[in-house]
Scaffold this active site. Sequence first.
Site, PDB file in Angstrom:
ATOM      1  N   ARG A 217       0.856  -1.170   0.000  1.00 42.83           N
ATOM      2  CA  ARG A 217       0.000   0.000   0.000  1.00 42.83           C
ATOM      3  C   ARG A 217       0.903   1.234   0.000  1.00 42.83           C
ATOM      4  O   ARG A 217       2.020   1.185   0.510  1.00 42.83           O
ATOM      5  CB  ARG A 217      -0.907   0.025   1.235  1.00 42.83           C
ATOM      6  CG  ARG A 217      -1.840  -1.180   1.358  1.00 42.83           C
ATOM      7  CD  ARG A 217      -2.650  -1.087   2.661  1.00 42.83           C
ATOM      8  NE  ARG A 217      -3.586  -2.193   2.787  1.00 42.83           N
ATOM      9  CZ  ARG A 217      -3.314  -3.341   3.416  1.00 42.83           C
ATOM     10  NH1 ARG A 217      -2.119  -3.531   3.981  1.00 42.83           N
ATOM     11  NH2 ARG A 217      -4.227  -4.311   3.495  1.00 42.83           N
TER      12      ARG A 217
ATOM     13  N   LYS B 154      -2.013  -2.797   7.955  1.00 45.50           N
ATOM     14  CA  LYS B 154      -3.179  -2.351   8.715  1.00 45.50           C
ATOM     15  C   LYS B 154      -3.289  -3.125  10.022  1.00 45.50           C
ATOM     16  O   LYS B 154      -2.981  -4.313  10.081  1.00 45.50           O
ATOM     17  CB  LYS B 154      -4.451  -2.547   7.885  1.00 45.50           C
ATOM     18  CG  LYS B 154      -4.586  -1.555   6.739  1.00 45.50           C
ATOM     19  CD  LYS B 154      -5.921  -1.727   6.041  1.00 45.50           C
ATOM     20  CE  LYS B 154      -6.109  -0.682   4.945  1.00 45.50           C
ATOM     21  NZ  LYS B 154      -7.400  -0.831   4.253  1.00 45.50           N
TER      22      LYS B 154
ATOM     23  N   HIS C 103      -2.147   3.089  -6.078  1.00 43.35           N
ATOM     24  CA  HIS C 103      -2.792   1.891  -5.529  1.00 43.35           C
ATOM     25  C   HIS C 103      -3.062   0.855  -6.611  1.00 43.35           C
ATOM     26  O   HIS C 103      -3.112  -0.345  -6.337  1.00 43.35           O
ATOM     27  CB  HIS C 103      -4.099   2.269  -4.835  1.00 43.35           C
ATOM     28  CG  HIS C 103      -4.598   1.221  -3.888  1.00 43.35           C
ATOM     29  ND1 HIS C 103      -3.919   0.866  -2.740  1.00 43.35           N
ATOM     30  CD2 HIS C 103      -5.708   0.436  -3.926  1.00 43.35           C
ATOM     31  CE1 HIS C 103      -4.586  -0.091  -2.110  1.00 43.35           C
ATOM     32  NE2 HIS C 103      -5.674  -0.376  -2.809  1.00 43.35           N
TER      33      HIS C 103
ATOM     34  N   ARG D  50      -0.511  -1.872  -6.781  1.00 46.88           N
ATOM     35  CA  ARG D  50      -0.731  -2.985  -5.845  1.00 46.88           C
ATOM     36  C   ARG D  50      -1.704  -3.988  -6.450  1.00 46.88           C
ATOM     37  O   ARG D  50      -1.487  -5.207  -6.378  1.00 46.88           O
ATOM     38  CB  ARG D  50      -1.247  -2.430  -4.520  1.00 46.88           C
ATOM     39  CG  ARG D  50      -1.710  -3.460  -3.488  1.00 46.88           C
ATOM     40  CD  ARG D  50      -2.029  -2.731  -2.196  1.00 46.88           C
ATOM     41  NE  ARG D  50      -2.914  -3.468  -1.330  1.00 46.88           N
ATOM     42  CZ  ARG D  50      -2.527  -4.362  -0.435  1.00 46.88           C
ATOM     43  NH1 ARG D  50      -1.242  -4.667  -0.314  1.00 46.88           N
ATOM     44  NH2 ARG D  50      -3.406  -4.971   0.344  1.00 46.88           N
TER      45      ARG D  50
ATOM     46  N   HIS E  72      -4.080  -9.199   3.349  1.00 48.60           N
ATOM     47  CA  HIS E  72      -5.533  -9.191   3.494  1.00 48.60           C
ATOM     48  C   HIS E  72      -5.940 -10.083   4.659  1.00 48.60           C
ATOM     49  O   HIS E  72      -5.477 -11.223   4.767  1.00 48.60           O
ATOM     50  CB  HIS E  72      -6.219  -9.695   2.223  1.00 48.60           C
ATOM     51  CG  HIS E  72      -6.211  -8.705   1.109  1.00 48.60           C
ATOM     52  ND1 HIS E  72      -6.389  -9.053  -0.220  1.00 48.60           N
ATOM     53  CD2 HIS E  72      -6.052  -7.353   1.104  1.00 48.60           C
ATOM     54  CE1 HIS E  72      -6.343  -7.973  -0.966  1.00 48.60           C
ATOM     55  NE2 HIS E  72      -6.142  -6.931  -0.196  1.00 48.60           N
TER      56      HIS E  72
ATOM     57  N   TYR F  84      -9.764 -10.401  -7.104  1.00 48.44           N
ATOM     58  CA  TYR F  84      -8.844 -10.448  -8.238  1.00 48.44           C
ATOM     59  C   TYR F  84      -9.215 -11.578  -9.204  1.00 48.44           C
ATOM     60  O   TYR F  84      -8.885 -11.526 -10.380  1.00 48.44           O
ATOM     61  CB  TYR F  84      -7.400 -10.615  -7.751  1.00 48.44           C
ATOM     62  CG  TYR F  84      -6.944  -9.437  -6.936  1.00 48.44           C
ATOM     63  CD1 TYR F  84      -6.572  -8.253  -7.549  1.00 48.44           C
ATOM     64  CD2 TYR F  84      -6.926  -9.487  -5.552  1.00 48.44           C
ATOM     65  CE1 TYR F  84      -6.173  -7.159  -6.808  1.00 48.44           C
ATOM     66  CE2 TYR F  84      -6.530  -8.400  -4.801  1.00 48.44           C
ATOM     67  CZ  TYR F  84      -6.154  -7.240  -5.435  1.00 48.44           C
ATOM     68  OH  TYR F  84      -5.774  -6.154  -4.691  1.00 48.44           O
TER      69      TYR F  84
END
Length: 319
Positions: free
Chosen positions: A171, A194, A262, A265, A288, A297
């Site tokens: 990110r 995150k 982004h 990514r 994730h 995806y």
Amino acid sequence: MPKARKTPEWTPAYAGDLIEARDAWRRWMQSERRLSAHTLDSYTGDVDRFLRFLAEHHGRNVALADLGNATLAEFRSWSAALARDGAAATSRARALSSVKGLFRFLDKNGTLHNAALGTMRAPKLPKSIPKPLTQLDAEALLANADDHPTDDWLGKRDAALFTLLYGCGLRIDEALSLNRRTVPLGDALTVLGKGKKERRVPVLPAVAAALSAYVDALPYAGGPDAPLFVGAKGKRLDAGVAQRRMRELRRQLQLPETATPHALRHSFATHLLSAGGDLRAIQELLGHASLSTTQRYTAVETEQLLAVYQSAHPRAKAS
């Protein structure tokens, strides 16, 4: 007959206790959740717009107690007002998330509790899929990123940053939070993602080479805790600068509007998947929490395969 005086427009304001609570929440997000300045400004802006709505709704300045007494009808009226002002469902969902975040913070530290907000549902969001660059577009972008109009070292910085995003699937905030101790890169890079979750991503030789070339050209000295990516004045690079540079390259190379930092990514994940990469492994590389996020995806790959089929398969042409 003398003209009647116009009543000055009333500007909503907030009591000191409400301002203190909002500022304490922002400081907590900055120190505990380590959010970027851009994200902090977005969340705070959402909350400020809600507070303004509440003040206008009551026709008076509001205080902290008014948050505890806010009703479900008021929350729904606020969301409806956002919609009337043209806010998309995604923007309204983020605004609700921001306001809920403030209320959770105030609830946890014992300041106030509001049960009504918990029953407020977020607007239904349209299902969206990532928009990656094609492999040719990604290669063209990286090949031209170092052609900076002002300084050679800034070109090397842009090339290193975009190569890192595409080569490791980071990110933008993860990349910009890295410090000098990161270079020289080994075979893998530890990333703080995150929720302060660490993950290890493999490093391609091209990524390591781009970062080394950038650091060698840096005109600013710095120890291991100095920021890795810096702006023209030597301060930690702001995401907005990288996004602006991407827009310049996009125009120069005639890339689609969806070409953003982004998107690199997304391209990392999509190109890995198209090359036979395992979805679970890609989930780990991206950081994730849920496999369902990574599975978006798959939809991208399905669309691409159908497009190839429709344009190239003899039976498709015959039909």
